[in-house]
Write a protein that holds these residues in place. Sequence first.
Motif, PDB file in Angstrom:
ATOM      1  N   SER A  51     -31.749 -58.204  24.623  1.00  0.00           N
ATOM      2  CA  SER A  51     -32.700 -57.187  25.066  1.00  0.00           C
ATOM      3  C   SER A  51     -33.096 -56.312  23.888  1.00  0.00           C
ATOM      4  O   SER A  51     -32.445 -56.313  22.838  1.00  0.00           O
ATOM      5  CB  SER A  51     -32.118 -56.326  26.195  1.00  0.00           C
ATOM      6  OG  SER A  51     -31.114 -55.474  25.706  1.00  0.00           O
ATOM      7  N   TYR A  64     -37.965 -56.612  32.612  1.00  0.00           N
ATOM      8  CA  TYR A  64     -37.230 -55.455  32.116  1.00  0.00           C
ATOM      9  C   TYR A  64     -36.149 -55.073  33.113  1.00  0.00           C
ATOM     10  O   TYR A  64     -36.204 -55.427  34.304  1.00  0.00           O
ATOM     11  CB  TYR A  64     -38.171 -54.276  31.873  1.00  0.00           C
ATOM     12  CG  TYR A  64     -38.802 -53.693  33.122  1.00  0.00           C
ATOM     13  CD1 TYR A  64     -38.287 -52.543  33.723  1.00  0.00           C
ATOM     14  CD2 TYR A  64     -39.909 -54.302  33.718  1.00  0.00           C
ATOM     15  CE1 TYR A  64     -38.858 -52.023  34.879  1.00  0.00           C
ATOM     16  CE2 TYR A  64     -40.485 -53.785  34.864  1.00  0.00           C
ATOM     17  CZ  TYR A  64     -39.960 -52.642  35.436  1.00  0.00           C
ATOM     18  OH  TYR A  64     -40.520 -52.128  36.583  1.00  0.00           O
ATOM     19  N   SER A  82     -35.795 -51.059  28.677  1.00  0.00           N
ATOM     20  CA  SER A  82     -34.912 -52.107  28.173  1.00  0.00           C
ATOM     21  C   SER A  82     -35.505 -53.455  28.566  1.00  0.00           C
ATOM     22  O   SER A  82     -35.379 -53.901  29.711  1.00  0.00           O
ATOM     23  CB  SER A  82     -33.502 -51.941  28.744  1.00  0.00           C
ATOM     24  OG  SER A  82     -32.597 -52.826  28.103  1.00  0.00           O
ATOM     25  N   TYR A  83     -36.176 -54.068  27.614  1.00  0.00           N
ATOM     26  CA  TYR A  83     -36.861 -55.338  27.868  1.00  0.00           C
ATOM     27  C   TYR A  83     -35.877 -56.510  27.802  1.00  0.00           C
ATOM     28  O   TYR A  83     -35.007 -56.563  26.933  1.00  0.00           O
ATOM     29  CB  TYR A  83     -37.984 -55.553  26.863  1.00  0.00           C
ATOM     30  CG  TYR A  83     -39.215 -54.737  27.174  1.00  0.00           C
ATOM     31  CD1 TYR A  83     -40.118 -55.159  28.135  1.00  0.00           C
ATOM     32  CD2 TYR A  83     -39.456 -53.528  26.526  1.00  0.00           C
ATOM     33  CE1 TYR A  83     -41.247 -54.395  28.441  1.00  0.00           C
ATOM     34  CE2 TYR A  83     -40.576 -52.770  26.824  1.00  0.00           C
ATOM     35  CZ  TYR A  83     -41.465 -53.210  27.789  1.00  0.00           C
ATOM     36  OH  TYR A  83     -42.569 -52.458  28.095  1.00  0.00           O
ATOM     37  N   ASN A  84     -36.050 -57.431  28.719  1.00  0.00           N
ATOM     38  CA  ASN A  84     -35.220 -58.623  28.788  1.00  0.00           C
ATOM     39  C   ASN A  84     -35.767 -59.678  27.836  1.00  0.00           C
ATOM     40  O   ASN A  84     -36.980 -59.919  27.806  1.00  0.00           O
ATOM     41  CB  ASN A  84     -35.230 -59.160  30.225  1.00  0.00           C
ATOM     42  CG  ASN A  84     -34.010 -59.976  30.551  1.00  0.00           C
ATOM     43  OD1 ASN A  84     -32.883 -59.505  30.392  1.00  0.00           O
ATOM     44  ND2 ASN A  84     -34.203 -61.206  31.012  1.00  0.00           N
ATOM     45  N   SER A 125     -41.957 -60.019  26.156  1.00  0.00           N
ATOM     46  CA  SER A 125     -40.959 -59.990  27.221  1.00  0.00           C
ATOM     47  C   SER A 125     -41.652 -60.047  28.574  1.00  0.00           C
ATOM     48  O   SER A 125     -42.630 -59.325  28.809  1.00  0.00           O
ATOM     49  CB  SER A 125     -40.101 -58.726  27.136  1.00  0.00           C
ATOM     50  OG  SER A 125     -39.267 -58.610  28.278  1.00  0.00           O
ATOM     51  N   HIS A 161     -28.524 -54.743  27.400  1.00  0.00           N
ATOM     52  CA  HIS A 161     -28.982 -53.718  28.334  1.00  0.00           C
ATOM     53  C   HIS A 161     -27.949 -52.601  28.462  1.00  0.00           C
ATOM     54  O   HIS A 161     -26.739 -52.828  28.302  1.00  0.00           O
ATOM     55  CB  HIS A 161     -29.213 -54.325  29.720  1.00  0.00           C
ATOM     56  CG  HIS A 161     -30.390 -55.247  29.803  1.00  0.00           C
ATOM     57  ND1 HIS A 161     -31.663 -54.858  29.466  1.00  0.00           N
ATOM     58  CD2 HIS A 161     -30.484 -56.543  30.211  1.00  0.00           C
ATOM     59  CE1 HIS A 161     -32.490 -55.876  29.652  1.00  0.00           C
ATOM     60  NE2 HIS A 161     -31.809 -56.905  30.107  1.00  0.00           N
TER      61      HIS A 161
END
Length: 344
Positions: free
Chosen positions: A279, A202, A247-249, A199, A311
């Motif tokens: 996410s 975030y 919370s990774y995109n 990723s 997210h």
Amino acid sequence: MAPVTEEEFGKTEAGENVSRYTLTNNNVLVRVLNYGATITDILVPDKHGNVDDISLGFDDITGYQDNTPYIGTVIGRVANRIAGAKFSLDGKTYNLAANHGSNFIHGGVKGFNKVVWTANVVDGKKLQLRYVSDDGEEGFPGEVTTTVTYELTDDNQLFIQYEARTTKTTPINLTNHAYFNMAGHSAGHIDDHVVRINSDAYAVLDDTFIPTGEIKDVAGTPYDLRSPVRLGDHMTSVPGEKGYTVSYNLEDSGTLKHVARVEHPPSGRVLEMSTTEPSVMFYTSYYLDATGKGGATYGKFGAFCLEAQHHPDSVNQPSFPCTVLRPGETYRQTTVYRFSVDSQ
């Protein structure tokens, strides 16, 4: 791959029968309850052939009913947080339980993790769990019918497939909240785990873990896990020294893509994750405090979670991928955990 088997696992406080289902192949064993659609055990070998349970859990149904860390459960109808415990859809405001400070978290007071699902074994090898959430349940509009299907393949992949339909417009954000320790559920810490997450960005969270709305590049931050990182060297470098609650995109929402790899070099065990979600929440259990299977102590930095989802607070964040499901539409998600051994 052996047929799925069923055994009794006790009764809820309300007298409902709970069953535990076992999925096996030649290398891996996974057990799942129809209470909360909960993963209770994942048994895998290490590089020496020694088998251990890498999934945190409890010995009996009482433990799962008191399960404040949501260990192993399916979270719904909305996972993670909703700011101020309210949201608006089509001009109407809906008020929810404020069960985490002033915010809503993980389905509310009695979310999908605290109900008995209807179980069906499909083709002898898939466990399909179904739950009908009533219109108005936990403050949400619409009757929602959800199915979660678990399948363990011969190549050691655990597929979790979700579907949901609704009678009224409503937010949906489902995930599984399994806690992993690749050294074994009772090992006590994850310092020696090596993590990579694919990723570039975030969601920035405030002190209550509500997104500010900003999606920030990971470059130059402690959240950059694009190259392998030993957790013990980095968890206390995260601001607040509380490890990762990030919370990774993810790109390509709706497409199954490889997201993460976690290796435990001493045992050689490897966990890889793929998902269709936009996410993944990576959590290293700073707040974990429970007594688990066999009397094991589950504490701070004692496990990690890779929760495929949207997210937090997406229903109130118009710039985030949409979590709203409307009548006639079908919510679908696939997440895959693959288990292997690096013998080097």
